[in-house]
Write a protein that holds these residues in place. Structure first.
Motif, PDB file in Angstrom:
ATOM      1  N   GLU A  83       4.709 -12.441 -13.202  1.00  0.00           N
ATOM      2  CA  GLU A  83       6.373 -11.722 -13.541  1.00  0.00           C
ATOM      3  C   GLU A  83       6.937 -13.788 -13.585  1.00  0.00           C
ATOM      4  O   GLU A  83       7.488 -14.308 -14.173  1.00  0.00           O
ATOM      5  CB  GLU A  83       6.933 -11.185 -13.364  1.00  0.00           C
ATOM      6  CG  GLU A  83       6.338  -9.879 -13.747  1.00  0.00           C
ATOM      7  CD  GLU A  83       6.919  -8.636 -13.248  1.00  0.00           C
ATOM      8  OE1 GLU A  83       8.273  -8.642 -13.664  1.00  0.00           O
ATOM      9  OE2 GLU A  83       6.331  -7.575 -11.947  1.00  0.00           O
ATOM     10  N   MET A  84       6.564 -13.707 -12.024  1.00  0.00           N
ATOM     11  CA  MET A  84       7.290 -15.083 -11.819  1.00  0.00           C
ATOM     12  C   MET A  84       6.896 -16.185 -12.757  1.00  0.00           C
ATOM     13  O   MET A  84       7.697 -17.226 -12.630  1.00  0.00           O
ATOM     14  CB  MET A  84       6.792 -15.328 -10.057  1.00  0.00           C
ATOM     15  CG  MET A  84       7.145 -14.698  -9.467  1.00  0.00           C
ATOM     16  SD  MET A  84       9.059 -14.197  -9.476  1.00  0.00           S
ATOM     17  CE  MET A  84       9.856 -15.827  -8.911  1.00  0.00           C
ATOM     18  N   GLY A  93      11.197 -23.683 -18.815  1.00  0.00           N
ATOM     19  CA  GLY A  93      10.527 -25.237 -19.872  1.00  0.00           C
ATOM     20  C   GLY A  93       9.676 -25.585 -19.638  1.00  0.00           C
ATOM     21  O   GLY A  93       8.507 -26.050 -20.232  1.00  0.00           O
ATOM     22  N   ALA A  94       8.724 -25.193 -18.203  1.00  0.00           N
ATOM     23  CA  ALA A  94       7.794 -26.162 -17.713  1.00  0.00           C
ATOM     24  C   ALA A  94       6.675 -24.965 -18.502  1.00  0.00           C
ATOM     25  O   ALA A  94       6.753 -24.245 -18.862  1.00  0.00           O
ATOM     26  CB  ALA A  94       7.247 -25.209 -16.333  1.00  0.00           C
ATOM     27  N   PRO A  95       5.186 -25.768 -18.534  1.00  0.00           N
ATOM     28  CA  PRO A  95       4.057 -25.467 -19.722  1.00  0.00           C
ATOM     29  C   PRO A  95       3.587 -24.528 -18.383  1.00  0.00           C
ATOM     30  O   PRO A  95       3.405 -24.144 -16.651  1.00  0.00           O
ATOM     31  CB  PRO A  95       3.300 -26.488 -19.074  1.00  0.00           C
ATOM     32  CG  PRO A  95       4.229 -28.172 -19.204  1.00  0.00           C
ATOM     33  CD  PRO A  95       5.479 -27.353 -18.351  1.00  0.00           C
ATOM     34  N   HIS A  96       2.888 -23.726 -19.004  1.00  0.00           N
ATOM     35  CA  HIS A  96       2.112 -22.281 -17.931  1.00  0.00           C
ATOM     36  C   HIS A  96       1.956 -22.545 -17.082  1.00  0.00           C
ATOM     37  O   HIS A  96       2.107 -21.875 -15.922  1.00  0.00           O
ATOM     38  CB  HIS A  96       1.895 -21.822 -19.662  1.00  0.00           C
ATOM     39  CG  HIS A  96       1.206 -20.084 -18.756  1.00  0.00           C
ATOM     40  ND1 HIS A  96       0.152 -19.996 -17.897  1.00  0.00           N
ATOM     41  CD2 HIS A  96       1.659 -19.008 -17.809  1.00  0.00           C
ATOM     42  CE1 HIS A  96      -0.164 -18.523 -17.824  1.00  0.00           C
ATOM     43  NE2 HIS A  96       0.323 -18.024 -18.024  1.00  0.00           N
ATOM     44  N   ASP A  97       0.727 -23.718 -17.601  1.00  0.00           N
ATOM     45  CA  ASP A  97      -0.174 -23.608 -16.406  1.00  0.00           C
ATOM     46  C   ASP A  97       0.256 -24.761 -15.492  1.00  0.00           C
ATOM     47  O   ASP A  97       0.101 -24.379 -13.687  1.00  0.00           O
ATOM     48  CB  ASP A  97      -1.062 -24.598 -17.166  1.00  0.00           C
ATOM     49  CG  ASP A  97      -2.381 -24.207 -17.793  1.00  0.00           C
ATOM     50  OD1 ASP A  97      -2.477 -22.991 -18.091  1.00  0.00           O
ATOM     51  OD2 ASP A  97      -3.107 -24.870 -18.242  1.00  0.00           O
ATOM     52  N   LEU A  98       1.102 -25.572 -15.741  1.00  0.00           N
ATOM     53  CA  LEU A  98       2.061 -26.069 -14.231  1.00  0.00           C
ATOM     54  C   LEU A  98       2.776 -24.532 -13.297  1.00  0.00           C
ATOM     55  O   LEU A  98       2.753 -24.897 -11.991  1.00  0.00           O
ATOM     56  CB  LEU A  98       3.670 -26.864 -15.107  1.00  0.00           C
ATOM     57  CG  LEU A  98       3.740 -27.700 -13.738  1.00  0.00           C
ATOM     58  CD1 LEU A  98       3.120 -28.425 -12.785  1.00  0.00           C
ATOM     59  CD2 LEU A  98       5.492 -28.441 -14.270  1.00  0.00           C
ATOM     60  N   LYS A 100       1.636 -21.884 -13.266  1.00  0.00           N
ATOM     61  CA  LYS A 100       1.356 -21.022 -12.314  1.00  0.00           C
ATOM     62  C   LYS A 100       0.191 -21.939 -10.993  1.00  0.00           C
ATOM     63  O   LYS A 100       0.534 -21.430 -10.259  1.00  0.00           O
ATOM     64  CB  LYS A 100      -0.234 -20.483 -14.059  1.00  0.00           C
ATOM     65  CG  LYS A 100      -0.632 -19.512 -13.044  1.00  0.00           C
ATOM     66  CD  LYS A 100      -2.267 -19.348 -14.142  1.00  0.00           C
ATOM     67  CE  LYS A 100      -3.173 -18.115 -12.675  1.00  0.00           C
ATOM     68  NZ  LYS A 100      -3.865 -18.390 -13.700  1.00  0.00           N
ATOM     69  N   GLU A 101      -0.190 -22.693 -11.133  1.00  0.00           N
ATOM     70  CA  GLU A 101      -0.820 -23.487 -10.535  1.00  0.00           C
ATOM     71  C   GLU A 101      -0.036 -24.251  -9.271  1.00  0.00           C
ATOM     72  O   GLU A 101      -0.215 -25.123  -7.944  1.00  0.00           O
ATOM     73  CB  GLU A 101      -1.800 -24.469 -11.295  1.00  0.00           C
ATOM     74  CG  GLU A 101      -2.968 -23.844 -11.987  1.00  0.00           C
ATOM     75  CD  GLU A 101      -3.393 -23.068 -11.210  1.00  0.00           C
ATOM     76  OE1 GLU A 101      -4.568 -22.898 -10.321  1.00  0.00           O
ATOM     77  OE2 GLU A 101      -4.020 -21.206 -11.919  1.00  0.00           O
ATOM     78  N   GLU A 105       3.671 -21.500  -6.905  1.00  0.00           N
ATOM     79  CA  GLU A 105       2.853 -21.203  -6.070  1.00  0.00           C
ATOM     80  C   GLU A 105       3.711 -21.789  -4.346  1.00  0.00           C
ATOM     81  O   GLU A 105       3.828 -21.482  -3.440  1.00  0.00           O
ATOM     82  CB  GLU A 105       2.170 -21.499  -5.147  1.00  0.00           C
ATOM     83  CG  GLU A 105       1.391 -22.206  -4.266  1.00  0.00           C
ATOM     84  CD  GLU A 105       0.767 -20.524  -3.831  1.00  0.00           C
ATOM     85  OE1 GLU A 105       1.050 -20.323  -2.555  1.00  0.00           O
ATOM     86  OE2 GLU A 105       0.702 -19.271  -4.202  1.00  0.00           O
ATOM     87  N   CYS A 106       4.657 -22.583  -5.491  1.00  0.00           N
ATOM     88  CA  CYS A 106       5.872 -23.384  -3.974  1.00  0.00           C
ATOM     89  C   CYS A 106       6.772 -22.109  -2.970  1.00  0.00           C
ATOM     90  O   CYS A 106       6.947 -22.335  -1.865  1.00  0.00           O
ATOM     91  CB  CYS A 106       7.130 -23.908  -4.581  1.00  0.00           C
ATOM     92  SG  CYS A 106       5.779 -25.070  -5.129  1.00  0.00           S
ATOM     93  N   GLY A 107       7.373 -20.957  -3.961  1.00  0.00           N
ATOM     94  CA  GLY A 107       7.878 -19.989  -2.973  1.00  0.00           C
ATOM     95  C   GLY A 107       7.128 -19.262  -1.376  1.00  0.00           C
ATOM     96  O   GLY A 107       7.064 -19.410  -0.401  1.00  0.00           O
ATOM     97  N   PRO A 108       5.555 -18.778  -1.985  1.00  0.00           N
ATOM     98  CA  PRO A 108       4.715 -18.584  -1.273  1.00  0.00           C
ATOM     99  C   PRO A 108       4.362 -19.258  -0.055  1.00  0.00           C
ATOM    100  O   PRO A 108       4.307 -19.007   1.448  1.00  0.00           O
ATOM    101  CB  PRO A 108       3.451 -17.104  -1.754  1.00  0.00           C
ATOM    102  CG  PRO A 108       3.873 -17.416  -3.334  1.00  0.00           C
ATOM    103  CD  PRO A 108       5.170 -18.049  -3.280  1.00  0.00           C
TER     104      PRO A 108
END
Length: 161
Positions: A83-84, A93-98, A100-101, A105-108
């Motif tokens: 969901e995040m 507007g970021a690409p999905h892979d960016l 996701k990868e 991940e910055c939050g955790p």
């Protein structure tokens, strides 16, 4: 179309009668993906009172309690990771892979860096950069590049303020 509302003092605010509504636009597609209601001055006052009350309660928690809370936040974040990723892709507007990868991940990643740095403080209160509160002392030294970067942002203060 989804209308986003505010969550204040433990409840969602009914915004159905609002006149001031703004579009949330996906910058990649320029598509309107949702709408957001602006709060009025009474809601702002309520939010400020709620935040001050929560800050008072949180300020009395131990370092161990704060670390446990942060671990629970990470757990929920990871459980809702997909969901995040979708929210970041849609709202930024970021690409999905960016999203996701990297971005999601910055939050955790930031929260884990704070948890890792916490034991080095020995429970000492430290000052978040930019604060001038008299009840705090100087900030801790950097324990890693990641923790050092965190010391320059408000996320670092979650364990110590």
């Amino acid at each position: 179309m989804k209308t986003l509302t505010s969550y204040i003092a433990g409840r969602w605010i009914d915004s159905s009668d609002r006149r001031e509504i703004a579009d949330v636009i996906n910058p990649a597609t320029e598509e309107v993906v949702a709408q957001v209601c602006f709060g009025d001055s009474a809601e702002v006052d309520t939010a400020v009172r709620a935040a001050r009350g929560a800050f008072e309660i949180y300020g009395r928690t131990s370092l161990d309690e704060r670390i446990a809370l942060l671990r629970r936040v990470i757990e929920v974040f990871q459980r809702r990771y997909g969901e995040m990723v979708r929210a970041i892709s849609t709202e930024m507007g970021a690409p999905h892979d960016l999203s996701k990868e990297s971005q999601a991940e910055c939050g955790p990643g930031h929260m884990n860096a704070v948890i890792d740095a916490a034991p080095a403080t020995n429970g000492t209160k430290v000052r978040t950069i930019g604060t001038k509160r008299p009840d705090t002392t100087a900030r801790p030294p950097c324990f890693s590049k990641k923790a050092c970067a965190l010391s320059r942002c408000s996320r670092f203060s979650i364990l110590w303020n």
